[in-house]
Enzyme design. Structure first.
Site, PDB file in Angstrom:
ATOM      1  N   GLY A  10       9.956   4.227   1.989  1.00 19.76           N
ATOM      2  CA  GLY A  10       9.898   3.123   1.015  1.00 19.76           C
ATOM      3  C   GLY A  10      10.513   3.535  -0.309  1.00 19.76           C
ATOM      4  N   GLY A  13      11.698   1.134  -3.249  1.00 24.25           N
ATOM      5  CA  GLY A  13      10.740   0.257  -3.936  1.00 24.25           C
ATOM      6  C   GLY A  13      10.450   0.755  -5.341  1.00 24.25           C
ATOM      7  N   ASP A  35      14.282   4.197   4.058  1.00 22.06           N
ATOM      8  CA  ASP A  35      13.921   2.817   3.710  1.00 22.06           C
ATOM      9  C   ASP A  35      14.752   1.904   4.608  1.00 22.06           C
ATOM     10  OD1 ASP A  35      13.064   0.435   2.406  1.00 22.06           O
ATOM     11  OD2 ASP A  35      12.793   1.558   0.549  1.00 22.06           O
ATOM     12  N   ASN A  54      13.660   1.660  10.043  1.00 18.16           N
ATOM     13  CA  ASN A  54      12.309   1.133   9.968  1.00 18.16           C
ATOM     14  C   ASN A  54      11.300   2.210  10.373  1.00 18.16           C
ATOM     15  OD1 ASN A  54       9.960  -0.509  10.504  1.00 18.16           O
ATOM     16  ND2 ASN A  54      11.395  -2.243  10.580  1.00 18.16           N
ATOM     17  N   ILE A  55      10.151   2.240   9.681  1.00 18.43           N
ATOM     18  CA  ILE A  55       9.126   3.213  10.075  1.00 18.43           C
ATOM     19  C   ILE A  55       8.503   2.860  11.425  1.00 18.43           C
ATOM     20  CG2 ILE A  55       8.531   4.150   7.797  1.00 18.43           C
ATOM     21  CD1 ILE A  55       6.162   2.143   7.741  1.00 18.43           C
ATOM     22  N   TYR A 154      -3.708  -6.640   4.055  1.00 19.45           N
ATOM     23  CA  TYR A 154      -3.211  -5.433   3.370  1.00 19.45           C
ATOM     24  C   TYR A 154      -4.363  -4.486   3.028  1.00 19.45           C
ATOM     25  CZ  TYR A 154      -1.193  -2.864  -0.643  1.00 19.45           C
ATOM     26  OH  TYR A 154      -0.774  -1.900  -1.541  1.00 19.45           O
ATOM     27  N   LYS A 158      -4.893  -0.736   4.468  1.00 24.12           N
ATOM     28  CA  LYS A 158      -4.958   0.462   3.621  1.00 24.12           C
ATOM     29  C   LYS A 158      -6.261   1.214   3.869  1.00 24.12           C
ATOM     30  CE  LYS A 158      -1.111   0.483   1.133  1.00 24.12           C
ATOM     31  NZ  LYS A 158      -0.163   1.610   1.190  1.00 24.12           N
TER      32      LYS A 158
HETATM   33  N1  SER Z   1      -0.316  -4.279  -6.246  1.00 24.45           N
HETATM   34  C1  SER Z   1      -0.744  -4.488  -4.895  1.00 24.45           C
HETATM   35  C2  SER Z   1      -0.713  -5.910  -4.537  1.00 24.45           C
HETATM   36  O1  SER Z   1      -0.849  -6.737  -5.413  1.00 24.45           O
HETATM   37  C3  SER Z   1      -2.121  -3.968  -4.700  1.00 24.45           C
HETATM   38  O2  SER Z   1      -2.086  -2.651  -4.318  1.00 24.45           O
HETATM   39  O3  SER Z   1      -0.623  -6.209  -3.386  1.00 24.45           O
END
Ligand code: SER
Length: 337
Positions: A10, A13, A35, A54-55, A154, A158
């Site tokens: 990544g 980014g 990336d 791609n990962i 997400y 995580k």
């Molecule tokens: N900044 C991130 C988001 O808004 C949170 O880790 O998804």
């Protein structure tokens, strides 16, 4: 013999670019990037090799591992929270399956090199899930083990990967190699980041940097969350320094594999007020989006980072006043001049 390298996934980014500039300025590391596309020329000159892919592509990861002695991995590739709610299955693929592929590659490197590869994983305040605004206010600064019940894909991704990383630290033998060196997985739960260089894509905390960049570029900004929506934020250079500091500290000093780090906590209205003072022509209005509003309500107001302070001396260099006046305003102004 290939030289030991730092692999950054990544890399194109927001965190990646800043990390690569910081590492290049410090010297002493060879860096390899991965990336979806090759990095811009400004980055390419800082690294010894770049891979576009791609990962999810295990073959590509094996190729990277075959060509380089990967000593440390900064696994920054991820699909952020708001984007993840639009396509939760894709978020799961990138954030969990992709991470597992990179972990597996790093574990294989640990076994091959006979020493622990350090794996630095940016996690997020998205792993927390407060059930109500009342609870959010009551909790205030949240500790690592509180309210680990995320409401976004997400956040789930995580949190799960934090656990998988901890598992890899414990049980190299479970990966089919009883004598292998264990992986050295370390993770930081980052707050919303504000960079002077770029506006993030697909995050729920994007409104913070979004307002500042819009004001500096004389663009009206419609904020997608309520004025009283409040979460912890941090200037991107502090986050990058934290990732590098955590990567370099001796393992014996670490009492956990996951750390909160804090800098300042602000509502959307507080950011907007400050932005309007610095850029009096700024036009900011509010059009709260229900999904983003709910996500923000579930994230903590602030984080308790006592563990990071004690174990590896974490301290933000940029409290809000300094972040805004010395880092953000001069740099975003120069960017859009
Ligand atoms: N900044 C991130 C988001 O808004 C949170 O880790 O998804």
């Amino acid at each position: 013999m290939p030289k030991p390298v730092v692999l950054v996934t990544g890399a194109n980014g927001e965190i990646g670019k800043s990390l690569l500039h910081t590492v290049a300025a410090q010297g002493g590391f060879e860096v390899v990037t991965l990336d979806l596309s090759l990095p811009p020329d400004t980055i390419r000159s800082l690294v010894s090799a770049s891979y576009a892919g791609n990962i999810m592509d295990r073959y590509l990861l094996d190729q990277v591992a075959a060509h380089h002695e990967v000593d440390t991995v900064f696994h920054l590739a991820a699909l952020l929270s708001a984007r993840g709610e639009r396509d939760p299955e894709l978020a799961h693929q990138v954030n969990v399956e992709g991470t597992l592929n990179v972990l597996r590659m790093a574990q294989n490197q640990s076994a091959r090199l006979g020493r622990s590869v350090r794996f630095i994983f940016p996690s997020s305040i998205a792993v927390y899930g407060l059930p109500s605004l009342e609870e959010k206010r009551a909790v205030g600064r949240i500790r690592e083990e509180q309210w680990n019940v995320p409401i976004t894909m997400y956040g789930c991704n995580k949190l799960y990967c934090e656990h998988v990383g901890r598992y890899f630290n414990l049980y190299a033998h479970q990966m089919g190699n009883p004598s292998a060196s264990r992986l050295d997985f370390r993770s930081i739960r980052l707050p919303g980041l504000i960079s002077a260089d770029s506006v993030p894509i697909g995050g729920t905390s994007d409104f913070g940097p979004g307002m500042i960049h819009a004001a500096a570029s004389a663009t009206p900004y419609s904020c997608s969350v309520r004025p009283d929506a409040r979460i912890p934020f941090m200037a991107t250079p502090d986050a990058v320094r934290a990732l590098l500091d955590l990567a370099s500290v001796d393992r014996e000093r670490l009492t956990t594999s996951v750390y909160n780090i804090g800098a300042f906590s602000l509502s959307a209205a507080q950011i907007a007020d400050r932005v309007k003072k610095a850029f009096p022509a700024a036009r900011i209005d509010y059009e709260p989006d229900p999904v983003r509003t709910a996500i923000l309500a579930s994230w903590p107001e602030d984080v308790d980072d006592a563990r990071a302070r004690k174990d590896w001396g974490w301290e933000a260099a940029y409290p809000w006043d300094r972040a805004f006046d010395e880092y953000l305003v001069p740099n975003v102004t120069a960017k859009y001049r």
